[in-house]
Design a protein around this motif. Sequence first.
Motif, PDB file in Angstrom:
ATOM      1  N   TYR A  34       0.866  -1.177   0.000  1.00  0.00           N
ATOM      2  CA  TYR A  34       0.000   0.000   0.000  1.00  0.00           C
ATOM      3  C   TYR A  34       0.902   1.226   0.000  1.00  0.00           C
ATOM      4  CZ  TYR A  34       1.159  -0.849   4.893  1.00  0.00           C
ATOM      5  OH  TYR A  34       1.840  -1.121   6.049  1.00  0.00           O
ATOM      6  N   ARG A  35       0.324   2.372  -0.213  1.00  0.00           N
ATOM      7  CA  ARG A  35       1.112   3.606  -0.292  1.00  0.00           C
ATOM      8  C   ARG A  35       1.498   4.082   1.104  1.00  0.00           C
ATOM      9  NH1 ARG A  35      -0.704   9.201  -3.415  1.00  0.00           N
ATOM     10  NH2 ARG A  35       1.218  10.379  -2.974  1.00  0.00           N
ATOM     11  N   GLN A  36       2.778   4.305   1.310  1.00  0.00           N
ATOM     12  CA  GLN A  36       3.301   4.878   2.553  1.00  0.00           C
ATOM     13  C   GLN A  36       3.923   6.232   2.198  1.00  0.00           C
ATOM     14  OE1 GLN A  36       6.024   1.642   3.264  1.00  0.00           O
ATOM     15  NE2 GLN A  36       4.822   0.819   4.950  1.00  0.00           N
ATOM     16  N   PHE A  37       3.152   7.285   2.346  1.00  0.00           N
ATOM     17  CA  PHE A  37       3.574   8.602   1.873  1.00  0.00           C
ATOM     18  C   PHE A  37       4.006   8.455   0.417  1.00  0.00           C
ATOM     19  CE2 PHE A  37       4.555   8.847   6.557  1.00  0.00           C
ATOM     20  CZ  PHE A  37       3.455   9.630   6.863  1.00  0.00           C
ATOM     21  N   ASP A  38       5.143   8.974   0.024  1.00  0.00           N
ATOM     22  CA  ASP A  38       5.614   8.837  -1.356  1.00  0.00           C
ATOM     23  C   ASP A  38       6.924   8.075  -1.421  1.00  0.00           C
ATOM     24  OD1 ASP A  38       3.485  10.285  -2.592  1.00  0.00           O
ATOM     25  OD2 ASP A  38       4.382  12.153  -1.880  1.00  0.00           O
ATOM     26  N   ALA A  39       7.184   7.261  -0.387  1.00  0.00           N
ATOM     27  CA  ALA A  39       8.454   6.550  -0.311  1.00  0.00           C
ATOM     28  C   ALA A  39       8.300   5.123  -0.830  1.00  0.00           C
ATOM     29  CB  ALA A  39       8.951   6.531   1.132  1.00  0.00           C
ATOM     30  N   GLU A  40       9.429   4.446  -1.000  1.00  0.00           N
ATOM     31  CA  GLU A  40       9.411   3.046  -1.385  1.00  0.00           C
ATOM     32  C   GLU A  40       8.776   2.237  -0.264  1.00  0.00           C
ATOM     33  OE1 GLU A  40      12.578  -0.512  -2.630  1.00  0.00           O
ATOM     34  OE2 GLU A  40      13.258   1.586  -2.414  1.00  0.00           O
ATOM     35  N   PHE A  41       7.949   1.257  -0.641  1.00  0.00           N
ATOM     36  CA  PHE A  41       7.186   0.495   0.348  1.00  0.00           C
ATOM     37  C   PHE A  41       8.100  -0.343   1.239  1.00  0.00           C
ATOM     38  CE2 PHE A  41       4.760  -3.391   1.509  1.00  0.00           C
ATOM     39  CZ  PHE A  41       3.827  -2.790   2.327  1.00  0.00           C
ATOM     40  N   ASP A  61       1.140   0.598  11.221  1.00  0.00           N
ATOM     41  CA  ASP A  61       1.469   1.232   9.943  1.00  0.00           C
ATOM     42  C   ASP A  61       0.347   1.008   8.934  1.00  0.00           C
ATOM     43  OD1 ASP A  61       3.922   2.382   8.266  1.00  0.00           O
ATOM     44  OD2 ASP A  61       2.940   0.841   7.037  1.00  0.00           O
ATOM     45  N   VAL A  62      -0.165  -0.210   8.861  1.00  0.00           N
ATOM     46  CA  VAL A  62      -1.250  -0.511   7.925  1.00  0.00           C
ATOM     47  C   VAL A  62      -2.457   0.373   8.210  1.00  0.00           C
ATOM     48  CG1 VAL A  62      -2.708  -2.337   6.972  1.00  0.00           C
ATOM     49  CG2 VAL A  62      -0.437  -2.902   7.843  1.00  0.00           C
ATOM     50  N   MET A 118      -2.551   3.275   9.668  1.00  0.00           N
ATOM     51  CA  MET A 118      -2.292   4.691   9.425  1.00  0.00           C
ATOM     52  C   MET A 118      -2.568   5.090   7.975  1.00  0.00           C
ATOM     53  SD  MET A 118      -1.337   6.461  12.078  1.00  0.00           S
ATOM     54  CE  MET A 118      -0.676   6.276  13.745  1.00  0.00           C
ATOM     55  N   PHE A 119      -2.401   4.135   7.050  1.00  0.00           N
ATOM     56  CA  PHE A 119      -2.500   4.466   5.631  1.00  0.00           C
ATOM     57  C   PHE A 119      -3.732   3.885   4.938  1.00  0.00           C
ATOM     58  CE2 PHE A 119       2.111   4.719   6.503  1.00  0.00           C
ATOM     59  CZ  PHE A 119       2.340   6.030   6.106  1.00  0.00           C
ATOM     60  N   ASN A 120      -4.537   3.093   5.656  1.00  0.00           N
ATOM     61  CA  ASN A 120      -5.686   2.434   5.040  1.00  0.00           C
ATOM     62  C   ASN A 120      -6.874   2.450   5.988  1.00  0.00           C
ATOM     63  OD1 ASN A 120      -4.221   0.911   2.599  1.00  0.00           O
ATOM     64  ND2 ASN A 120      -2.962   0.631   4.434  1.00  0.00           N
ATOM     65  N   ASP A 121      -8.079   2.583   5.414  1.00  0.00           N
ATOM     66  CA  ASP A 121      -9.248   2.528   6.283  1.00  0.00           C
ATOM     67  C   ASP A 121      -9.607   1.067   6.563  1.00  0.00           C
ATOM     68  OD1 ASP A 121     -10.904   1.446   4.252  1.00  0.00           O
ATOM     69  OD2 ASP A 121     -11.592   3.423   3.623  1.00  0.00           O
ATOM     70  N   PRO A 122     -10.457   0.804   7.571  1.00  0.00           N
ATOM     71  CA  PRO A 122     -10.755  -0.580   7.950  1.00  0.00           C
ATOM     72  C   PRO A 122     -11.267  -1.443   6.802  1.00  0.00           C
ATOM     73  CG  PRO A 122     -11.457   0.898   9.693  1.00  0.00           C
ATOM     74  CD  PRO A 122     -11.036   1.769   8.550  1.00  0.00           C
ATOM     75  N   ALA A 123     -12.064  -0.883   5.909  1.00  0.00           N
ATOM     76  CA  ALA A 123     -12.583  -1.673   4.784  1.00  0.00           C
ATOM     77  C   ALA A 123     -11.445  -2.119   3.869  1.00  0.00           C
ATOM     78  CB  ALA A 123     -13.614  -0.863   4.004  1.00  0.00           C
ATOM     79  N   GLU A 124     -10.511  -1.236   3.613  1.00  0.00           N
ATOM     80  CA  GLU A 124      -9.356  -1.599   2.780  1.00  0.00           C
ATOM     81  C   GLU A 124      -8.512  -2.679   3.459  1.00  0.00           C
ATOM     82  OE1 GLU A 124      -8.465   2.614   0.462  1.00  0.00           O
ATOM     83  OE2 GLU A 124      -7.858   2.396   2.565  1.00  0.00           O
TER      84      GLU A 124
END
Length: 227
Positions: free
Chosen positions: A192-199, A207-208, A210-216
């Motif tokens: 998934y996308r973590q800001f604009d850095a390499e995953f 971490d998951v 912080m970047f994704n909602d519960p449905a995702e």
Amino acid sequence: MQPYFLPYIGYWQMMQAVDEFVVYDDVQFTRGWINRNRLLWNGNAETFTLPLRKGSTRVGINERYLTDHWDEACRDLQKKVAHAYANAPYFQNVSALLGRILQPDSRNLADFLYASLIEVKAYLGIDVLLLRSSDLQAGQGLRAAERIQAICKTRDTKIYVNAPGGRDLYDKSDFSSHGIELKFIQSSDVAYRQFDAEFVPNLSILDVMMFNDPAEIRAMLGCYTLE
């Protein structure tokens, strides 16, 4: 599975895959993921730790305690998380969740970790019954596969799911002789996308979230096979 502090997504995939999840809280405490994990820090994996009261490593997880300086430890961890994720899309919601986790009713390590698993599974919408091995009182005095088989029998288990690392420890034919089908979970790659850095993979579920909602995240939880 042993209780870990905000474990990586594979732990939650296993929880998603079963009807009942036994938190193995009365086995020997070992240094590792029980009281530590990793978050994203300036594009790299950074370890964070739950400080514990000094004690023997030969006792059970349920016989260890959080540090007596817990309030200070909480502030330090929350500051670190804020520094790492203040600009993440779900920082406010997840920071509130973390705040609840860090205000435990008990300073016992097993109690604390169990409560944190309850909080996160509710946030993610995982429908599973969580049990504690210390409450089941099954197979006391037994070790390894024999203890697990005893626990399975008390729950009338037909299928037991273990982590991939269990392939080196447990034998399918042995479990089958006790009327239990042994399966191993194999997680698919989740990115998934973590800001604009390499995953950076395999960080804490923190971490998951912080970047994704519960449905995702629920969709990610289904990315596994049972073998």
